[in-house]
Design a protein around this motif. Structure first.
Motif, mmCIF file in Angstrom:
data_model
loop_
_atom_site.group_PDB
_atom_site.id
_atom_site.type_symbol
_atom_site.label_atom_id
_atom_site.label_comp_id
_atom_site.label_asym_id
_atom_site.label_seq_id
_atom_site.Cartn_x
_atom_site.Cartn_y
_atom_site.Cartn_z
ATOM 1 N N THR A 1 0.811 -1.213 0.000
ATOM 2 C CA THR A 1 0.000 0.000 0.000
ATOM 3 C C THR A 1 0.848 1.268 0.000
ATOM 4 O OG1 THR A 1 -0.218 -0.127 2.409
ATOM 5 C CG2 THR A 1 -2.006 -1.067 1.101
ATOM 6 N N SER A 2 2.162 1.109 -0.049
ATOM 7 C CA SER A 2 3.058 2.272 -0.101
ATOM 8 C C SER A 2 3.071 2.857 -1.510
ATOM 9 C CB SER A 2 4.482 1.852 0.284
ATOM 10 O OG SER A 2 5.044 1.052 -0.750
ATOM 11 N N GLN A 3 3.754 3.974 -1.673
ATOM 12 C CA GLN A 3 3.845 4.584 -3.008
ATOM 13 C C GLN A 3 4.535 3.664 -3.997
ATOM 14 O OE1 GLN A 3 5.790 8.372 -2.223
ATOM 15 N NE2 GLN A 3 3.837 9.433 -2.419
ATOM 16 N N ILE A 4 5.580 2.990 -3.545
ATOM 17 C CA ILE A 4 6.280 2.063 -4.437
ATOM 18 C C ILE A 4 5.374 0.886 -4.789
ATOM 19 C CG2 ILE A 4 8.229 0.456 -4.594
ATOM 20 C CD1 ILE A 4 9.809 2.491 -2.895
ATOM 21 N N SER B 1 -9.313 1.703 -2.393
ATOM 22 C CA SER B 1 -8.820 2.225 -3.666
ATOM 23 C C SER B 1 -7.654 1.415 -4.235
ATOM 24 C CB SER B 1 -8.379 3.681 -3.493
ATOM 25 O OG SER B 1 -7.291 3.737 -2.588
ATOM 26 N N LYS B 2 -7.323 0.285 -3.628
ATOM 27 C CA LYS B 2 -6.158 -0.479 -4.049
ATOM 28 C C LYS B 2 -6.523 -1.494 -5.128
ATOM 29 C CE LYS B 2 -3.691 1.800 -1.254
ATOM 30 N NZ LYS B 2 -2.934 2.905 -1.748
ATOM 31 N N PHE C 1 2.118 0.835 -4.795
ATOM 32 C CA PHE C 1 1.059 1.362 -5.669
ATOM 33 C C PHE C 1 1.551 1.455 -7.114
ATOM 34 C CE2 PHE C 1 -1.401 4.900 -7.514
ATOM 35 C CZ PHE C 1 -2.677 4.431 -7.291
ATOM 36 N N PHE C 2 2.823 1.791 -7.297
ATOM 37 C CA PHE C 2 3.430 1.884 -8.623
ATOM 38 C C PHE C 2 3.690 0.499 -9.211
ATOM 39 C CE2 PHE C 2 7.251 1.958 -11.259
ATOM 40 C CZ PHE C 2 6.924 2.934 -12.191
ATOM 41 N N SER D 1 0.369 -6.154 3.358
ATOM 42 C CA SER D 1 0.124 -4.847 3.948
ATOM 43 C C SER D 1 -0.369 -5.034 5.371
ATOM 44 C CB SER D 1 -0.917 -4.083 3.132
ATOM 45 O OG SER D 1 -1.307 -2.911 3.798
#
Length: 64
Positions: A12-15, A41-42, A17-18, A34
């Motif tokens: 769920t981190s920015q990385i 929203s994931k 998510f990318f 996580s």
């Protein structure tokens, strides 16, 4: 054909998510880890399996 499985810690981190959509698009089966679960929203891609866990819970500070 067997799919390669990948574990993404901190999904769920920015990385995370990318990475998740790109890995799924490349055909990898992803075990997304996580502490809080996927959240609304994931990624719910069919190749992403969410696991709610805290991998640091048993860590006592010693090196492996």
């Amino acid at each position: 054909m067997e799919r390669t499985a990948i574990i993404v810690s901190g999904a769920t981190s920015q990385i995370g998510f990318f990475l998740l959509p790109r890995l799924a698009q490349a055909g990898f089966h992803i075990h997304a880890l996580s502490r809080m679960g996927p959240g609304p929203s994931k990624s719910m891609h069919p190749l992403v399996t969410w696991r709610q866990t805290d991998i640091s819970a048993g860590w006592n500070g010693s090196k492996m």
